[in-house]
Write a protein that holds these residues in place. Structure first.
Motif, PDB file in Angstrom:
ATOM      1  N   GLY A 112     -13.276  -3.523   8.725  1.00 50.07           N
ATOM      2  CA  GLY A 112     -14.283  -3.701   7.685  1.00 50.07           C
ATOM      3  C   GLY A 112     -13.726  -4.387   6.451  1.00 50.07           C
ATOM      4  O   GLY A 112     -12.501  -4.379   6.210  1.00 50.07           O
ATOM      5  N   ALA A 113     -14.603  -4.964   5.656  1.00 55.01           N
ATOM      6  CA  ALA A 113     -14.183  -5.687   4.447  1.00 55.01           C
ATOM      7  C   ALA A 113     -13.538  -4.767   3.425  1.00 55.01           C
ATOM      8  O   ALA A 113     -12.783  -5.221   2.562  1.00 55.01           O
ATOM      9  N   ASP A 114     -13.832  -3.463   3.516  1.00 53.92           N
ATOM     10  CA  ASP A 114     -13.259  -2.516   2.558  1.00 53.92           C
ATOM     11  C   ASP A 114     -12.007  -1.828   3.088  1.00 53.92           C
ATOM     12  O   ASP A 114     -11.493  -0.888   2.467  1.00 53.92           O
ATOM     13  N   SER A 115     -11.509  -2.311   4.239  1.00 56.64           N
ATOM     14  CA  SER A 115     -10.366  -1.655   4.884  1.00 56.64           C
ATOM     15  C   SER A 115      -9.323  -2.678   5.307  1.00 56.64           C
ATOM     16  O   SER A 115      -9.563  -3.891   5.288  1.00 56.64           O
TER      17      SER A 115
ATOM     18  N   GLY B 104      -8.520  -6.566   2.140  1.00 58.18           N
ATOM     19  CA  GLY B 104      -9.604  -6.029   2.948  1.00 58.18           C
ATOM     20  C   GLY B 104      -9.966  -6.946   4.102  1.00 58.18           C
ATOM     21  O   GLY B 104      -9.878  -8.173   4.001  1.00 58.18           O
ATOM     22  N   GLY B 105     -10.356  -6.345   5.225  1.00 56.26           N
ATOM     23  CA  GLY B 105     -10.786  -7.103   6.393  1.00 56.26           C
ATOM     24  C   GLY B 105      -9.674  -7.781   7.154  1.00 56.26           C
ATOM     25  O   GLY B 105      -9.933  -8.670   7.977  1.00 56.26           O
ATOM     26  N   SER B 106      -8.428  -7.373   6.911  1.00 54.27           N
ATOM     27  CA  SER B 106      -7.293  -8.072   7.531  1.00 54.27           C
ATOM     28  C   SER B 106      -6.509  -7.167   8.479  1.00 54.27           C
ATOM     29  O   SER B 106      -6.591  -5.945   8.422  1.00 54.27           O
ATOM     30  N   ARG B 107      -5.752  -7.822   9.357  1.00 49.08           N
ATOM     31  CA  ARG B 107      -4.783  -7.158  10.229  1.00 49.08           C
ATOM     32  C   ARG B 107      -3.407  -7.691   9.838  1.00 49.08           C
ATOM     33  O   ARG B 107      -3.205  -8.912   9.812  1.00 49.08           O
ATOM     34  N   GLN B 108      -2.487  -6.800   9.527  1.00 46.00           N
ATOM     35  CA  GLN B 108      -1.198  -7.260   9.026  1.00 46.00           C
ATOM     36  C   GLN B 108      -0.032  -6.482   9.634  1.00 46.00           C
ATOM     37  O   GLN B 108      -0.187  -5.327  10.040  1.00 46.00           O
ATOM     38  N   ILE B 109       1.089  -7.142   9.673  1.00 47.46           N
ATOM     39  CA  ILE B 109       2.363  -6.479   9.904  1.00 47.46           C
ATOM     40  C   ILE B 109       3.076  -6.465   8.562  1.00 47.46           C
ATOM     41  O   ILE B 109       3.321  -7.517   7.964  1.00 47.46           O
ATOM     42  N   ILE B 110       3.358  -5.267   8.061  1.00 45.67           N
ATOM     43  CA  ILE B 110       4.002  -5.123   6.758  1.00 45.67           C
ATOM     44  C   ILE B 110       5.481  -4.835   6.970  1.00 45.67           C
ATOM     45  O   ILE B 110       5.843  -3.837   7.613  1.00 45.67           O
ATOM     46  N   THR B 111       6.319  -5.709   6.466  1.00 52.81           N
ATOM     47  CA  THR B 111       7.761  -5.542   6.588  1.00 52.81           C
ATOM     48  C   THR B 111       8.317  -4.913   5.319  1.00 52.81           C
ATOM     49  O   THR B 111       8.099  -5.427   4.212  1.00 52.81           O
ATOM     50  N   LEU B 112       9.002  -3.786   5.481  1.00 54.66           N
ATOM     51  CA  LEU B 112       9.668  -3.116   4.361  1.00 54.66           C
ATOM     52  C   LEU B 112      11.092  -3.653   4.275  1.00 54.66           C
ATOM     53  O   LEU B 112      11.872  -3.539   5.217  1.00 54.66           O
ATOM     54  N   THR B 113      11.433  -4.238   3.138  1.00 54.88           N
ATOM     55  CA  THR B 113      12.753  -4.841   3.005  1.00 54.88           C
ATOM     56  C   THR B 113      13.192  -4.773   1.537  1.00 54.88           C
ATOM     57  O   THR B 113      12.678  -3.959   0.763  1.00 54.88           O
ATOM     58  N   ALA B 114      14.124  -5.621   1.150  1.00 56.01           N
ATOM     59  CA  ALA B 114      14.615  -5.639  -0.236  1.00 56.01           C
ATOM     60  C   ALA B 114      15.072  -7.050  -0.578  1.00 56.01           C
ATOM     61  O   ALA B 114      15.377  -7.859   0.308  1.00 56.01           O
ATOM     62  N   TYR B 115      15.090  -7.343  -1.870  1.00 56.29           N
ATOM     63  CA  TYR B 115      15.600  -8.633  -2.320  1.00 56.29           C
ATOM     64  C   TYR B 115      16.571  -8.395  -3.475  1.00 56.29           C
ATOM     65  O   TYR B 115      16.573  -7.328  -4.106  1.00 56.29           O
TER      66      TYR B 115
END
Length: 270
Positions: A145-148, A244-255
């Motif tokens: 959904g657009a809100d998720s 919102g409305g997206s499918r993502q892979i979120i990478t946890l990292t550091a800079y």
């Protein structure tokens, strides 16, 4: 005795031969009809099938698809194979499916499956040398959904902040608009292994009932000590930027900033 015409005897002889031929033909047709009913695939009793989807992530390359030693197809980023034209497997027997770098013998991903006759197994691959992701993915294809937003977590924390020997759990926090403090949501990712896509697929709201954006953050807990891990700036929250409305892979990292490592995230939409 009544005399029978030779012509009549010859005619009856031919009719007898024709009758035997007709009966034999009917028997063959009946056997075929009972062995293969209309609407039943001929190979249903002997074969299973599979399909494969390769996510279009940064740096994703074309792969060759093998079953055992036999190449059966080629898979490009953002495409699928085996959806309209089935890729067959022997039913009820272990089959190893290999995904190799196109034109080479370099295996990037492989899996062994055993599928019942007439059934299909759907594989979803995430391969991105740019992001350091090389994994099969699990999860539904439900609309977002657009809100998720829907996402997977990938742990790419450097050794200096999260040593490989340390087991960590990830916790999702949400900002309380009244207090300004982060509160636990109850959503966790147990044993978030390094350089491996976590199997939990998570869907959360990104706006509340008034349309106001919701602020989220993740914290990593050292399972052995029970303490949240901090970066070189003594911060334990990893801020998230969700669409919102997206499918993502979120990478946890550091800079690195000011010669110190600071928590950050990167995002790949699929």
């Amino acid at each position: 005795m009544e005399n029978i015409s030779p012509h009549l005897l010859l005619k009856n002889k031919h009719m007898f031969k024709f009758s035997k031929f007709t009966l034999l033909s009917l028997a063959v047709v009946f056997t075929m009809m009972t062995a293969c009913k209309k609407g039943d695939p001929v190979n249903e009793y002997y074969f299973a099938s599979f399909s494969a989807e390769l996510l279009a992530l940064p740096g994703t390359i074309t792969l060759d698809v093998y079953v055992g030693d036999t190449k059966i197809d080629t898979l490009a980023a953002g495409e699928s194979v085996g959806v309209f034209s089935k890729l067959l497997l022997s039913a009820g027997k272990p089959s190893t499916i290999y995904f190799k770098k196109a034109g080479t013998d370099t295996v990037l991903l492989d899996t062994t499956v055993s599928v019942s006759a007439g059934e299909n197994v759907a594989l979803r691959l995430a391969y991105s040398p740019t992001l350091g992701i090389q994994s099969f993915m699990q999860g539904s294809d439900a609309n977002v959904g657009a809100d998720s937003t829907l996402f997977f977590l990938f742990n790419a924390m450097p050794e200096e902040l999260v040593p490989d020997s340390v087991t960590v759990d990830a916790y999702l926090f949400k900002s309380n608009n009244e207090t300004g403090q982060f509160e636990e949501t109850g959503i966790t990712w147990p044993n978030l292994e390094k350089n491996k896509l976590h199997t939990n697929q998570t869907t959360i709201l990104v706006t509340d009932e008034t349309g106001t954006p919701i602020t989220y953050a993740i914290k990593l807990k050292n399972v052995a000590t029970g303490e949240f891990i901090k970066d070189a700036f003594n911060l334990e929250t990893i801020s998230l930027s969700l669409q919102g409305g997206s499918r993502q892979i979120i990478t946890l990292t550091a800079y690195t900033t000011r010669n110190k490592l600071k928590f950050t995230t990167s995002y790949a939409t699929y």
